[in-house]
Write an enzyme that holds these catalytic residues in place. Structure first.
Site, PDB file in Angstrom:
ATOM      1  N   HIS A  88       0.830  -1.209   0.000  1.00 29.02           N
ATOM      2  CA  HIS A  88       0.000   0.000   0.000  1.00 29.02           C
ATOM      3  C   HIS A  88       0.865   1.259   0.000  1.00 29.02           C
ATOM      4  O   HIS A  88       0.400   2.319   0.404  1.00 29.02           O
ATOM      5  CB  HIS A  88      -0.926   0.007   1.225  1.00 29.02           C
ATOM      6  CG  HIS A  88      -1.914  -1.121   1.214  1.00 29.02           C
ATOM      7  ND1 HIS A  88      -1.894  -2.152   2.123  1.00 29.02           N
ATOM      8  CD2 HIS A  88      -2.925  -1.404   0.366  1.00 29.02           C
ATOM      9  CE1 HIS A  88      -2.875  -3.000   1.852  1.00 29.02           C
ATOM     10  NE2 HIS A  88      -3.505  -2.577   0.792  1.00 29.02           N
ATOM     11  N   HIS A  89       2.119   1.145  -0.458  1.00 23.59           N
ATOM     12  CA  HIS A  89       2.975   2.346  -0.416  1.00 23.59           C
ATOM     13  C   HIS A  89       2.441   3.413  -1.352  1.00 23.59           C
ATOM     14  O   HIS A  89       2.726   4.596  -1.186  1.00 23.59           O
ATOM     15  CB  HIS A  89       4.433   2.004  -0.748  1.00 23.59           C
ATOM     16  CG  HIS A  89       4.677   1.713  -2.194  1.00 23.59           C
ATOM     17  ND1 HIS A  89       4.260   0.554  -2.798  1.00 23.59           N
ATOM     18  CD2 HIS A  89       5.281   2.440  -3.165  1.00 23.59           C
ATOM     19  CE1 HIS A  89       4.604   0.580  -4.079  1.00 23.59           C
ATOM     20  NE2 HIS A  89       5.220   1.714  -4.319  1.00 23.59           N
ATOM     21  N   LYS A 110      -3.172  -2.285  -7.501  1.00 22.66           N
ATOM     22  CA  LYS A 110      -3.574  -2.586  -8.883  1.00 22.66           C
ATOM     23  C   LYS A 110      -3.104  -3.962  -9.291  1.00 22.66           C
ATOM     24  O   LYS A 110      -1.993  -4.378  -8.965  1.00 22.66           O
ATOM     25  CB  LYS A 110      -2.907  -1.525  -9.792  1.00 22.66           C
ATOM     26  CG  LYS A 110      -3.337  -1.570 -11.223  1.00 22.66           C
ATOM     27  CD  LYS A 110      -4.555  -0.694 -11.463  1.00 22.66           C
ATOM     28  CE  LYS A 110      -5.161  -0.922 -12.835  1.00 22.66           C
ATOM     29  NZ  LYS A 110      -5.956  -2.152 -12.919  1.00 22.66           N
ATOM     30  N   LYS A 133       6.494  -4.368 -10.641  1.00 21.60           N
ATOM     31  CA  LYS A 133       6.197  -4.009 -12.036  1.00 21.60           C
ATOM     32  C   LYS A 133       5.788  -2.543 -12.128  1.00 21.60           C
ATOM     33  O   LYS A 133       6.302  -1.791 -12.944  1.00 21.60           O
ATOM     34  CB  LYS A 133       5.058  -4.911 -12.514  1.00 21.60           C
ATOM     35  CG  LYS A 133       4.766  -4.844 -13.983  1.00 21.60           C
ATOM     36  CD  LYS A 133       3.541  -5.681 -14.351  1.00 21.60           C
ATOM     37  CE  LYS A 133       3.708  -7.156 -14.067  1.00 21.60           C
ATOM     38  NZ  LYS A 133       2.629  -7.965 -14.695  1.00 21.60           N
ATOM     39  N   ASP A 190       7.153   3.247 -13.430  1.00 13.68           N
ATOM     40  CA  ASP A 190       6.633   4.506 -12.882  1.00 13.68           C
ATOM     41  C   ASP A 190       5.126   4.634 -12.983  1.00 13.68           C
ATOM     42  O   ASP A 190       4.604   5.693 -13.368  1.00 13.68           O
ATOM     43  CB  ASP A 190       7.287   5.709 -13.587  1.00 13.68           C
ATOM     44  CG  ASP A 190       8.693   5.947 -13.092  1.00 13.68           C
ATOM     45  OD1 ASP A 190       8.968   5.609 -11.926  1.00 13.68           O
ATOM     46  OD2 ASP A 190       9.522   6.455 -13.877  1.00 13.68           O
ATOM     47  N   LYS A 232      -3.389  -8.667  -6.708  1.00 18.44           N
ATOM     48  CA  LYS A 232      -3.832  -9.662  -7.687  1.00 18.44           C
ATOM     49  C   LYS A 232      -5.034 -10.398  -7.138  1.00 18.44           C
ATOM     50  O   LYS A 232      -5.174 -10.559  -5.921  1.00 18.44           O
ATOM     51  CB  LYS A 232      -2.712 -10.682  -7.946  1.00 18.44           C
ATOM     52  CG  LYS A 232      -2.847 -11.377  -9.274  1.00 18.44           C
ATOM     53  CD  LYS A 232      -2.335 -10.475 -10.370  1.00 18.44           C
ATOM     54  CE  LYS A 232      -2.215 -11.134 -11.694  1.00 18.44           C
ATOM     55  NZ  LYS A 232      -1.311 -10.339 -12.551  1.00 18.44           N
ATOM     56  N   SER A 251      -3.466   0.455 -18.350  1.00 19.51           N
ATOM     57  CA  SER A 251      -4.518   0.491 -17.328  1.00 19.51           C
ATOM     58  C   SER A 251      -4.447   1.816 -16.566  1.00 19.51           C
ATOM     59  O   SER A 251      -5.476   2.404 -16.222  1.00 19.51           O
ATOM     60  CB  SER A 251      -4.321  -0.638 -16.315  1.00 19.51           C
ATOM     61  OG  SER A 251      -4.911  -1.820 -16.771  1.00 19.51           O
TER      62      SER A 251
HETATM   63  N1  GLU Z   1      -2.916  -8.625 -15.428  1.00 12.63           N
HETATM   64  C1  GLU Z   1      -1.993  -7.699 -15.996  1.00 12.63           C
HETATM   65  C2  GLU Z   1      -0.619  -7.882 -15.366  1.00 12.63           C
HETATM   66  O1  GLU Z   1      -0.293  -8.932 -14.871  1.00 12.63           O
HETATM   67  C3  GLU Z   1      -2.514  -6.276 -15.973  1.00 12.63           C
HETATM   68  C4  GLU Z   1      -2.760  -5.693 -14.620  1.00 12.63           C
HETATM   69  C5  GLU Z   1      -3.474  -4.344 -14.638  1.00 12.63           C
HETATM   70  O2  GLU Z   1      -3.696  -3.797 -15.704  1.00 12.63           O
HETATM   71  O3  GLU Z   1      -3.804  -3.877 -13.558  1.00 12.63           O
HETATM   72  O4  GLU Z   1       0.202  -7.020 -15.432  1.00 12.63           O
END
Ligand code: GLU
Length: 469
Positions: A62-63, A68, A92, A97, A104, A360
């Protein structure tokens, strides 16, 4: 001893922390998963019988908020896998950035054999469970597609969320990867494959690195093997083919096909759609054992399916010169040193497949700003460019052709801006990783360098929060 996927991610993390000056406490804070939510809920199947569905959402860090990450539908998912994937999302996002923490989700269900009405009931109920526990929201946690899910599932989620949170102005930003007509963004579907292409093109553009592999600069002409013809594999194949690479083999779970003169990816895709299998594609050789494709001679191997494909068992037989991880975790931590010893460049997942989450992020920005990118500027840019062109024509007495006119005056629309933002992101991130790799004495591989880049950025945000002065 075989390690779990999560243990592998943690081992890779630890490899990088050896090169970093931070305290054990800060490293532990960054490393561990913050919240793990395992749920089970009942859903009636098409016969009216009650099925108990197992599902997860893991928020790793949660930094930065929101967190996402995609939602995976597969019948073999477990908590370890979701934790590994959530952790990878944190790193990732940092590498490219994208100002989010990692998360997940997963539902233990086979998306290929489950009926669409059942998938809809399960998805809507899963969304309800997330809402109840505050595990979804535009400023909290924003899911997206992953293996076994796509725009359709995202549209069910946004619909469920908006109907519960009536009047919430930013409700559309509760999930990304939505259909364009429902708050999605142009370019999101192909984003991961396009990012894989931009990333590998940049890797191939460093002449000295290519010379060391006995190859020439550039992606053109590079023989490529792709494992997986789902959304990521298909689009990777498309952009590689358009960029001049030669796709010599494609693998799926039913088998693989090979043609040293190159395969037409679109014809292969249509053949599989029509016959239900890659095999027996006209002019290609069948490889009954799908994994054999990984061991073919080629310049670039792209695993675009699932984790743990290249392990200590088959790593010594890999003949590719470069491996581009389009999937999450296809190279196990035990395989990595074996590949490095053979001089194979492994371009890590947390960088190479970050195109999806990058776009995204653009989609989420669009949802929060309530306006399509380019809407205010496109015509203005076109009119200005047209005026300049007219002036040049008058001054030179020459007339631009229709094609020239179109290219010169064309203002940027949403898709142009998304592509250009993604290209910029992938190029910059690779330069940062490569620089760290080259300038860190003893750094064993690009993955360790990518972890270093990510951890440094996350550590800085903790410092800024004043938690670790
Ligand atoms: N599921 C994709 C990933 O592993 C996209 C994640 C997203 O867009 O939040 O990077």
């Amino acid at each position: 001893m075989a390690h779990s996927f999560y243990q592998d991610v943690m081992r890779n993390f630890e490899k990088a922390t050896k090169f970093l000056p931070y305290s054990e406490g800060l490293m532990a804070t960054i490393k561990e998963c913050n919240s793990v939510y395992k749920m089970s809920f009942p859903v009636k199947d098409d016969e009216g019988k009650i099925q108990l569905i197992e599902a997860y959402r893991v928020e790793h860090s949660h930094h930065k908020l929101p967190t996402k990450g995609g939602i995976r539908y597969a019948d073999n998912v477990d908590q370890d896998e979701v934790m590994a994937l959530a952790a990878l999302m944190t790193f990732k996002c940092a590498v490219v950035d994208v100002p989010f923490g990692g998360a997940k989700g997963a539902v233990k269900i086979n998306s290929r054999t489950t009926s669409v009405p059942m998938l809809e009931r399960v998805t809507r109920r899963y969304a309800m469970e997330l809402i109840k526990k505050n595990f979804i929201g535009p400023g909290i946690d924003v899911p997206a597609p992953d293996y076994g899910t796509g725009p359709r599932e995202m549209s069910w989620i946004v619909d469920t969320y908006s109907s519960i949170k009536d009047g919430e102005l930013d409700a559309l930003g509760c999930v990304t990867g939505k259909p364009v007509g429902q708050g999605g963004i142009q370019g999101r579907t192909e984003a991961t494959g396009l990012g894989v292409f931009y990333g590998m093109r940049e890797v191939c553009n460093f002449e000295e690195d290519m010379t060391a592999l006995g190859l020439t600069k550039g992606i053109e002409g590079k023989t490529t093997v792709i494992q997986g013809l789902g959304n990521v594999g298909y689009h990777t194949a498309k952009f590689f083919a358009e960029g001049g690479a030669k796709i010599v083999a494609i693998a799926e779970y039913e088998g693989a096909i090979y043609n040293e003169n190159g395969l037409d990816y679109e014809a292969v895709f249509q053949h599989r759609k029509a016959t239900g299998s890659l095999l027996n594609f006209p002019g290609a050789t069948n490889l009954e054992n799908s994994n054999a494709a990984l061991e073919l001679e080629c310049d670039i191997l792209i695993p675009a399916a699932l984790e743990n494909q290249i392990t200590a068992e088959n790593a010594s037989r890999i003949k590719a010169k470069m491996i581009g991880e389009a999937a999450n975790g296809p190279v196990s931590a035990d395989a990595e040193p074996i590949l490095a010893q053979k001089g194979i460049i492994v371009v890590p997942d947390m960088y190479l497949n970050a195109g999806g989450v990058t776009v995204s992020y653009f989609e989420w920005l669009k949802n929060l700003s309530h306006v399509r990118f380019g809407r205010l500027t496109k015509r203005f840019e076109e009119n200005s460019a047209n005026d300049i062109l007219k002036m040049v024509e008058e001054m030179t007495g020459k007339k631009a052709t229709d094609v020239q006119r179109k290219t010169i005056i064309q203002g940027a629309g949403e898709k142009d801006l998304v592509y250009s933002g993604l290209e910029e992101t992938m190029i910059n991130a690779y330069h940062e990783i490569r620089h760290t790799y080259k300038s860190t004495q003893g750094c064993p591989d690009l993955r360790t360098a990518a972890f270093m880049v990510a951890v440094k950025k996350i550590a800085t945000s903790y410092e800024l929060l004043g938690i670790f002065p």
